[in-house]
Design an enzyme around this catalytic site. Structure first.
Site, short mmCIF file in Angstrom:
data_model
loop_
_atom_site.label_atom_id
_atom_site.label_comp_id
_atom_site.label_asym_id
_atom_site.label_seq_id
_atom_site.Cartn_x
_atom_site.Cartn_y
_atom_site.Cartn_z
N GLN A 272 51.51 18.17 13.86
CA GLN A 272 51.85 18.40 15.21
C GLN A 272 50.80 17.71 16.47
O GLN A 272 50.12 17.05 17.42
CB GLN A 272 52.67 19.08 15.55
N SER B 195 80.15 42.64 -10.97
CA SER B 195 81.32 43.25 -11.83
C SER B 195 80.58 44.53 -11.55
O SER B 195 79.49 44.35 -11.01
CB SER B 195 80.78 42.95 -13.62
N GLU C 56 59.73 32.92 4.98
CA GLU C 56 59.99 31.83 3.80
C GLU C 56 58.76 32.24 2.88
O GLU C 56 58.46 32.06 1.48
CB GLU C 56 59.65 30.62 4.79
N HIS D 220 60.10 24.48 16.43
CA HIS D 220 59.63 26.35 15.50
C HIS D 220 57.89 26.47 16.95
O HIS D 220 57.59 25.59 16.97
CB HIS D 220 59.01 25.56 14.41
P1 NAD Z 1 60.56 15.48 8.17
O1 NAD Z 1 59.28 15.92 7.82
O2 NAD Z 1 61.83 15.77 8.19
O3 NAD Z 1 60.16 14.64 9.40
C1 NAD Z 1 58.78 14.32 10.11
C2 NAD Z 1 59.33 13.46 10.59
O4 NAD Z 1 58.19 12.97 11.71
C3 NAD Z 1 59.55 12.35 10.23
O5 NAD Z 1 60.54 11.02 10.85
C4 NAD Z 1 58.29 11.49 9.99
O6 NAD Z 1 58.33 10.48 9.62
C5 NAD Z 1 57.30 11.76 10.77
N1 NAD Z 1 55.51 12.36 10.33
C6 NAD Z 1 55.13 11.84 10.15
N2 NAD Z 1 54.05 12.11 9.77
C7 NAD Z 1 54.01 11.73 11.45
C8 NAD Z 1 53.06 11.43 11.81
N3 NAD Z 1 51.68 11.83 11.44
N4 NAD Z 1 52.19 10.54 13.03
C9 NAD Z 1 53.96 10.57 13.62
N5 NAD Z 1 54.99 10.54 12.74
C10 NAD Z 1 55.00 11.41 11.44
O7 NAD Z 1 60.73 17.49 8.83
P2 NAD Z 1 61.73 18.30 9.78
O8 NAD Z 1 62.56 19.42 8.41
O9 NAD Z 1 62.27 17.74 10.85
O10 NAD Z 1 59.70 19.07 11.09
C11 NAD Z 1 60.88 18.26 12.15
C12 NAD Z 1 59.93 20.09 13.37
O11 NAD Z 1 61.56 20.82 13.12
C13 NAD Z 1 59.24 21.35 12.72
O12 NAD Z 1 58.75 21.72 13.32
C14 NAD Z 1 60.06 22.33 12.07
O13 NAD Z 1 59.25 23.56 11.80
C15 NAD Z 1 60.90 22.72 12.61
N6 NAD Z 1 62.41 23.30 11.70
C16 NAD Z 1 62.92 22.01 10.96
C17 NAD Z 1 63.95 22.71 9.84
C18 NAD Z 1 64.59 22.11 9.24
O14 NAD Z 1 65.94 22.77 8.68
N7 NAD Z 1 63.77 21.03 8.33
C19 NAD Z 1 65.16 23.68 10.91
C20 NAD Z 1 64.02 24.52 11.88
C21 NAD Z 1 63.45 23.79 12.18
MG MG Z 2 59.66 27.72 8.62
#
Ligand code: NAD
Ligand code: MG
Ligand code: MG
Length: 334
Positions: A88, A254, A197, A110
């Site tokens: 990010q 059990s 985690e 997050h």
């Molecule tokens: P993910 O890895 O599933 O998806 C990330 C997306 O970003 C993908 O579309 C990928 O192609 C794109 N991407 C990756 N690198 C990139 C870059 N350098 N430039 C541009 N795009 C890029 O991620 P996620 O699990 O959806 O997580 C996203 C956020 O949500 C995070 O902050 C995570 O902590 C939060 N979050 C995730 C979950 C979960 O269960 N997965 C739950 C709650 C919060």
């Molecule tokens: Mg986490």
């Protein structure tokens, strides 16, 4: 239970999002769920992706407008950053920050980037969080079925006084208000998420399973039996805890298992493990873990790659693959 920080659909005003464009950056687990749920809630949504992103056709087929990240960030009045946490800051510097204007709302799912100051949004911008307590596919499926996944919400920066209402409206727009939207802070969400985690869900559980498996195998037992008893059946127990809590799980097992649980568990997770948990928590609170993880990424992720490679060689992997092949009901897709 405290209730003055819990909100539902009745407390949220979705009309706050009218006339605004929401840009969802990323179309992974969370991205696709937020984009589709908001669209179905009547919100104007655009998706920001890299030009070469394999998700582009998927988002377009779902009827979403897809732009490059920088374009989407600048088009959005509300910009939700759903990129991997460790990416990010870099994408913020190169593609997002220029598009964020005064009065915009910048959102995260997050707290990592904001709490550990990897991203420093300018004053004049609202900054908030909507973090569903479930993976994206569940957030989407629950919404489609008329339900929702509980969400945490937080406001880090409220420039114009509207941030809390807007964040709440967004959380309701993805379906959170059908379950519950609980207000917290970036600090608490981030630190508890990392602790969970590391100590329990991923770090704690993986090592517990391996230690149990190794104890049996070293004592000469069949690795297949060790796999079933220490890894495979964990799902049954986790499902029971998820559905009914620890006492509910104990009710379903059990009497022998229950007695063994209550008389032996504290010997496995004793003072030493509790002290290690406290130490892990203090490394999270002091920022030491974040510093280490950021440095690891800056250095190219070599240690991460090496540890992944080492994990592949663990005996649970080989025996597990063979046993899972015998259980066709287990979905092996990642
Ligand atoms: P993910 O890895 O599933 O998806 C990330 C997306 O970003 C993908 O579309 C990928 O192609 C794109 N991407 C990756 N690198 C990139 C870059 N350098 N430039 C541009 N795009 C890029 O991620 P996620 O699990 O959806 O997580 C996203 C956020 O949500 C995070 O902050 C995570 O902590 C939060 N979050 C995730 C979950 C979960 O269960 N997965 C739950 C709650 C919060
Ligand atoms: Mg986490
Ligand atoms: Mg048994």
């Amino acid at each position: 239970m405290k209730t003055d920080d819990i909100f539902y659909d009745k407390d949220a005003d979705l009309s706050k999002l009218e006339g605004k464009t929401v840009a969802i950056l990323g179309y992974g687990s969370q991205g696709h769920a937020h984009a589709l749920n908001l669209k179905d809630s009547g919100v104007e949504v655009v998706v920001g992706l890299r030009p070469d992103s394999s998700s582009r056709p998927k988002a377009e087929e779902a009827g979403l407008e897809v732009l490059d990240i920088a374009e989407a960030a600048s088009r959005g009045d509300i910009v939700m950053v759903l990129l991997p946490d460790e990416k990010q800051a870099e994408v913020w510097d190169t593609e997002i920050s220029d598009g964020i204007a005064e009065g915009n709302l910048l959102l995260f799912a997050h707290g990592f980037s904001i709490h550990f100051e990897q991203i420093l949004p300018p004053p004049g911008v609202d900054v908030g969080m909507v973090a569903p307590k479930g993976p994206g596919h569940l957030v989407r499926r629950q919404y489609e079925e008329g339900h929702g996944v509980p969400c945490l919400m937080a406001v880090h920066q409220d420039a114009g006084g509207e941030a809390p209402a807007l964040v709440l409206a967004y959380a309701a727009g993805i379906g959170g208000g059908r379950a519950a939207i609980i207000e917290t802070t970036f600090k608490d969400e981030c630190e508890t998420d990392l602790f969970g985690e590391q100590a329990v869900l991923c770090g704690g559980a993986s090592e517990l399973v391996r230690a149990g498996f190794e104890t049996l195998v070293e004592a000469g037992y069949d690795p297949r039996l060790a796999y079933f008893e220490c890894l495979h059946e964990l799902k049954l127990i986790a499902d029971l805890m998820y559905e009914k809590g620890i006492q509910g799980m104990r009710y379903s097992i059990s009497n022998t298992a229950e007695y063994g649980d209550m008389t032996r568990g504290k010997r496995v997770i004793g003072e030493e493990s509790r002290a290690a948990m406290k130490e892990i928590l203090s490394e999270i609170q002091s920022g030491e873990f974040a510093k280490e993880w950021i440095a690891e990424n800056r250095a190219g992720g070599e240690n991460l790659a090496r540890m992944r490679e080492e994990g592949v060689g663990h005996p649970t992997e080989e025996v597990g693959k063979d046993l899972r092949d015998m259980m066709p009901w287990i979905d092996q897709k990642f």
